[in-house]
Design a protein around this motif. Sequence first.
Motif, PDB file in Angstrom:
ATOM      1  N   PRO A 261       0.828  -1.218   0.000  1.00 39.47           N
ATOM      2  CA  PRO A 261       0.000   0.000   0.000  1.00 39.47           C
ATOM      3  C   PRO A 261       0.862   1.268   0.000  1.00 39.47           C
ATOM      4  O   PRO A 261       1.981   1.253   0.484  1.00 39.47           O
ATOM      5  CB  PRO A 261      -0.795  -0.111   1.313  1.00 39.47           C
ATOM      6  CG  PRO A 261      -0.018  -1.059   2.161  1.00 39.47           C
ATOM      7  CD  PRO A 261       0.761  -1.953   1.248  1.00 39.47           C
ATOM      8  N   THR A 262       0.307   2.339  -0.557  1.00 41.29           N
ATOM      9  CA  THR A 262       1.029   3.613  -0.607  1.00 41.29           C
ATOM     10  C   THR A 262       1.238   4.149   0.807  1.00 41.29           C
ATOM     11  O   THR A 262       0.288   4.227   1.576  1.00 41.29           O
ATOM     12  CB  THR A 262       0.193   4.667  -1.379  1.00 41.29           C
ATOM     13  OG1 THR A 262      -0.408   4.017  -2.496  1.00 41.29           O
ATOM     14  CG2 THR A 262       1.039   5.821  -1.840  1.00 41.29           C
ATOM     15  N   PRO A 263       2.484   4.500   1.155  1.00 44.81           N
ATOM     16  CA  PRO A 263       2.692   5.078   2.493  1.00 44.81           C
ATOM     17  C   PRO A 263       1.947   6.407   2.617  1.00 44.81           C
ATOM     18  O   PRO A 263       1.829   7.139   1.619  1.00 44.81           O
ATOM     19  CB  PRO A 263       4.201   5.296   2.576  1.00 44.81           C
ATOM     20  CG  PRO A 263       4.765   4.994   1.242  1.00 44.81           C
ATOM     21  CD  PRO A 263       3.709   4.383   0.376  1.00 44.81           C
ATOM     22  N   PRO A 264       1.442   6.717   3.807  1.00 41.36           N
ATOM     23  CA  PRO A 264       0.636   7.934   3.989  1.00 41.36           C
ATOM     24  C   PRO A 264       1.340   9.187   3.498  1.00 41.36           C
ATOM     25  O   PRO A 264       0.717  10.041   2.858  1.00 41.36           O
ATOM     26  CB  PRO A 264       0.421   8.004   5.501  1.00 41.36           C
ATOM     27  CG  PRO A 264       0.719   6.664   6.029  1.00 41.36           C
ATOM     28  CD  PRO A 264       1.598   5.962   5.051  1.00 41.36           C
ATOM     29  N   TYR A 265       2.660   9.293   3.757  1.00 42.42           N
ATOM     30  CA  TYR A 265       3.335  10.549   3.409  1.00 42.42           C
ATOM     31  C   TYR A 265       3.389  10.785   1.902  1.00 42.42           C
ATOM     32  O   TYR A 265       3.558  11.914   1.462  1.00 42.42           O
ATOM     33  CB  TYR A 265       4.732  10.627   4.034  1.00 42.42           C
ATOM     34  CG  TYR A 265       5.673   9.500   3.669  1.00 42.42           C
ATOM     35  CD1 TYR A 265       5.855   8.431   4.533  1.00 42.42           C
ATOM     36  CD2 TYR A 265       6.374   9.516   2.469  1.00 42.42           C
ATOM     37  CE1 TYR A 265       6.710   7.392   4.219  1.00 42.42           C
ATOM     38  CE2 TYR A 265       7.232   8.486   2.142  1.00 42.42           C
ATOM     39  CZ  TYR A 265       7.400   7.424   3.014  1.00 42.42           C
ATOM     40  OH  TYR A 265       8.243   6.392   2.697  1.00 42.42           O
ATOM     41  N   LEU A 266       3.256   9.716   1.093  1.00 40.33           N
ATOM     42  CA  LEU A 266       3.189   9.923  -0.362  1.00 40.33           C
ATOM     43  C   LEU A 266       1.800  10.404  -0.768  1.00 40.33           C
ATOM     44  O   LEU A 266       1.641  11.195  -1.683  1.00 40.33           O
ATOM     45  CB  LEU A 266       3.542   8.646  -1.116  1.00 40.33           C
ATOM     46  CG  LEU A 266       5.023   8.250  -1.090  1.00 40.33           C
ATOM     47  CD1 LEU A 266       5.257   6.994  -1.919  1.00 40.33           C
ATOM     48  CD2 LEU A 266       5.919   9.379  -1.610  1.00 40.33           C
ATOM     49  N   LYS A 267       0.808   9.882  -0.049  1.00 35.89           N
ATOM     50  CA  LYS A 267      -0.573  10.352  -0.298  1.00 35.89           C
ATOM     51  C   LYS A 267      -0.702  11.843  -0.003  1.00 35.89           C
ATOM     52  O   LYS A 267      -1.452  12.551  -0.672  1.00 35.89           O
ATOM     53  CB  LYS A 267      -1.556   9.583   0.585  1.00 35.89           C
ATOM     54  CG  LYS A 267      -1.841   8.196   0.078  1.00 35.89           C
ATOM     55  CD  LYS A 267      -3.249   7.807   0.428  1.00 35.89           C
ATOM     56  CE  LYS A 267      -3.652   6.680  -0.474  1.00 35.89           C
ATOM     57  NZ  LYS A 267      -4.523   5.749  -0.020  1.00 35.89           N
ATOM     58  N   TRP A 268       0.015  12.301   1.028  1.00 35.37           N
ATOM     59  CA  TRP A 268      -0.088  13.717   1.414  1.00 35.37           C
ATOM     60  C   TRP A 268       0.282  14.629   0.245  1.00 35.37           C
ATOM     61  O   TRP A 268      -0.154  15.770   0.184  1.00 35.37           O
ATOM     62  CB  TRP A 268       0.854  14.050   2.580  1.00 35.37           C
ATOM     63  CG  TRP A 268       0.605  13.265   3.822  1.00 35.37           C
ATOM     64  CD1 TRP A 268      -0.488  12.488   4.107  1.00 35.37           C
ATOM     65  CD2 TRP A 268       1.472  13.159   4.947  1.00 35.37           C
ATOM     66  NE1 TRP A 268      -0.341  11.910   5.330  1.00 35.37           N
ATOM     67  CE2 TRP A 268       0.848  12.298   5.886  1.00 35.37           C
ATOM     68  CE3 TRP A 268       2.725  13.692   5.276  1.00 35.37           C
ATOM     69  CZ2 TRP A 268       1.425  11.973   7.111  1.00 35.37           C
ATOM     70  CZ3 TRP A 268       3.291  13.372   6.500  1.00 35.37           C
ATOM     71  CH2 TRP A 268       2.649  12.524   7.395  1.00 35.37           C
ATOM     72  N   ALA A 269       1.135  14.106  -0.658  1.00 33.61           N
ATOM     73  CA  ALA A 269       1.593  14.938  -1.779  1.00 33.61           C
ATOM     74  C   ALA A 269       0.569  14.985  -2.911  1.00 33.61           C
ATOM     75  O   ALA A 269       0.726  15.740  -3.864  1.00 33.61           O
ATOM     76  CB  ALA A 269       2.931  14.422  -2.285  1.00 33.61           C
ATOM     77  N   GLU A 270      -0.480  14.150  -2.818  1.00 34.92           N
ATOM     78  CA  GLU A 270      -1.475  14.109  -3.908  1.00 34.92           C
ATOM     79  C   GLU A 270      -2.364  15.353  -3.939  1.00 34.92           C
ATOM     80  O   GLU A 270      -2.648  15.893  -4.986  1.00 34.92           O
ATOM     81  CB  GLU A 270      -2.354  12.855  -3.778  1.00 34.92           C
ATOM     82  CG  GLU A 270      -1.606  11.584  -4.174  1.00 34.92           C
ATOM     83  CD  GLU A 270      -2.389  10.333  -3.840  1.00 34.92           C
ATOM     84  OE1 GLU A 270      -3.576  10.430  -3.473  1.00 34.92           O
ATOM     85  OE2 GLU A 270      -1.792   9.239  -3.932  1.00 34.92           O
ATOM     86  N   SER A 271      -2.828  15.740  -2.773  1.00 34.89           N
ATOM     87  CA  SER A 271      -3.674  16.937  -2.692  1.00 34.89           C
ATOM     88  C   SER A 271      -3.734  17.428  -1.257  1.00 34.89           C
ATOM     89  O   SER A 271      -3.417  16.680  -0.324  1.00 34.89           O
ATOM     90  CB  SER A 271      -5.099  16.627  -3.162  1.00 34.89           C
ATOM     91  OG  SER A 271      -5.731  15.798  -2.211  1.00 34.89           O
ATOM     92  N   LEU A 272      -4.158  18.675  -1.104  1.00 36.20           N
ATOM     93  CA  LEU A 272      -4.296  19.233   0.246  1.00 36.20           C
ATOM     94  C   LEU A 272      -5.291  18.398   1.049  1.00 36.20           C
ATOM     95  O   LEU A 272      -5.084  18.148   2.240  1.00 36.20           O
ATOM     96  CB  LEU A 272      -4.753  20.693   0.169  1.00 36.20           C
ATOM     97  CG  LEU A 272      -4.960  21.414   1.492  1.00 36.20           C
ATOM     98  CD1 LEU A 272      -3.640  21.599   2.245  1.00 36.20           C
ATOM     99  CD2 LEU A 272      -5.608  22.780   1.286  1.00 36.20           C
ATOM    100  N   HIS A 273      -6.356  17.935   0.366  1.00 34.00           N
ATOM    101  CA  HIS A 273      -7.360  17.150   1.077  1.00 34.00           C
ATOM    102  C   HIS A 273      -6.812  15.820   1.584  1.00 34.00           C
ATOM    103  O   HIS A 273      -7.165  15.374   2.680  1.00 34.00           O
ATOM    104  CB  HIS A 273      -8.611  16.948   0.222  1.00 34.00           C
ATOM    105  CG  HIS A 273      -9.566  18.092   0.357  1.00 34.00           C
ATOM    106  ND1 HIS A 273     -10.367  18.278   1.464  1.00 34.00           N
ATOM    107  CD2 HIS A 273      -9.806  19.155  -0.445  1.00 34.00           C
ATOM    108  CE1 HIS A 273     -11.063  19.388   1.325  1.00 34.00           C
ATOM    109  NE2 HIS A 273     -10.745  19.945   0.168  1.00 34.00           N
ATOM    110  N   SER A 274      -5.939  15.196   0.800  1.00 36.58           N
ATOM    111  CA  SER A 274      -5.326  13.946   1.263  1.00 36.58           C
ATOM    112  C   SER A 274      -4.498  14.198   2.520  1.00 36.58           C
ATOM    113  O   SER A 274      -4.470  13.391   3.445  1.00 36.58           O
ATOM    114  CB  SER A 274      -4.396  13.349   0.211  1.00 36.58           C
ATOM    115  OG  SER A 274      -5.019  13.331  -1.023  1.00 36.58           O
ATOM    116  N   LEU A 275      -3.819  15.346   2.520  1.00 37.57           N
ATOM    117  CA  LEU A 275      -3.003  15.701   3.686  1.00 37.57           C
ATOM    118  C   LEU A 275      -3.887  15.958   4.909  1.00 37.57           C
ATOM    119  O   LEU A 275      -3.611  15.471   6.006  1.00 37.57           O
ATOM    120  CB  LEU A 275      -2.169  16.948   3.366  1.00 37.57           C
ATOM    121  CG  LEU A 275      -1.327  17.529   4.488  1.00 37.57           C
ATOM    122  CD1 LEU A 275      -0.176  16.599   4.853  1.00 37.57           C
ATOM    123  CD2 LEU A 275      -0.760  18.892   4.100  1.00 37.57           C
TER     124      LEU A 275
END
Lengths: 134, 20
Positions: free
Chosen positions: A1-15
Motif C-alpha cells: 500500500p502507498t505510504p501515507p506521506y506519499l498520499k499527502w503529496a497528492e492533494s491538500l485534502h489527502s493531507l
Amino acid sequence: PTPPYLKWAESLHSLLDDQDGIQLFRTFLKQEECADMLDFWFACSGFRKLEANEINEEKKVKLSKLIYKKYILDNNGIVSRQIKPATKSFIRDCVMKLHIDPAMFDQAQTEIQTMMEENTYPLFLKSDIYLEYT
Amino acid sequence: IDSEDDLLQECISSAMPKKK
C-alpha cells in the motif's frame, strides 16, 4: 500500500485527511507563523458540522462570535489578511444580526483553502520538515 | 476565557479525522 506521506503529496485534502499529516503540516505552518490558517479551516468545518438542535443553537451563536473575533476581526491577523473585504463584512453582518447559518463561514474557508493550495501546501511539500519525514 | 478557548478547540477537533 502507498505510504501515507506519499498520499499527502497528492492533494491538500489527502493531507488534511490524515492525523499525522495534519500534525506535520501544522508544525510547518507554525514555523511560518501561519498555523491560524489551518485552525480556522478546521473551525469552519467543525462549525458547519454542528447539528441543528436546541442545545447547539446557543453554542453556534457563541462559536460564530468566537471564530469571528479570533480570526476575522483583527485586520492584521494572518487569516483576516487573506479573506476578501466583502466576505468579512458578510460574516460580520451574520454575527451582528444573529443570522447564524451553518454555511456562513464557507466562502471564507474557501478563500483560505485556495491560499493554502496555492501557497503554503506546495511550500510544505518542498520543506525540510516534509523531506526529512519522508 | 478558558471556556471560550475550550469551545473553539472542541470545534476544531471535531472536524479532524479520527485515528485510523
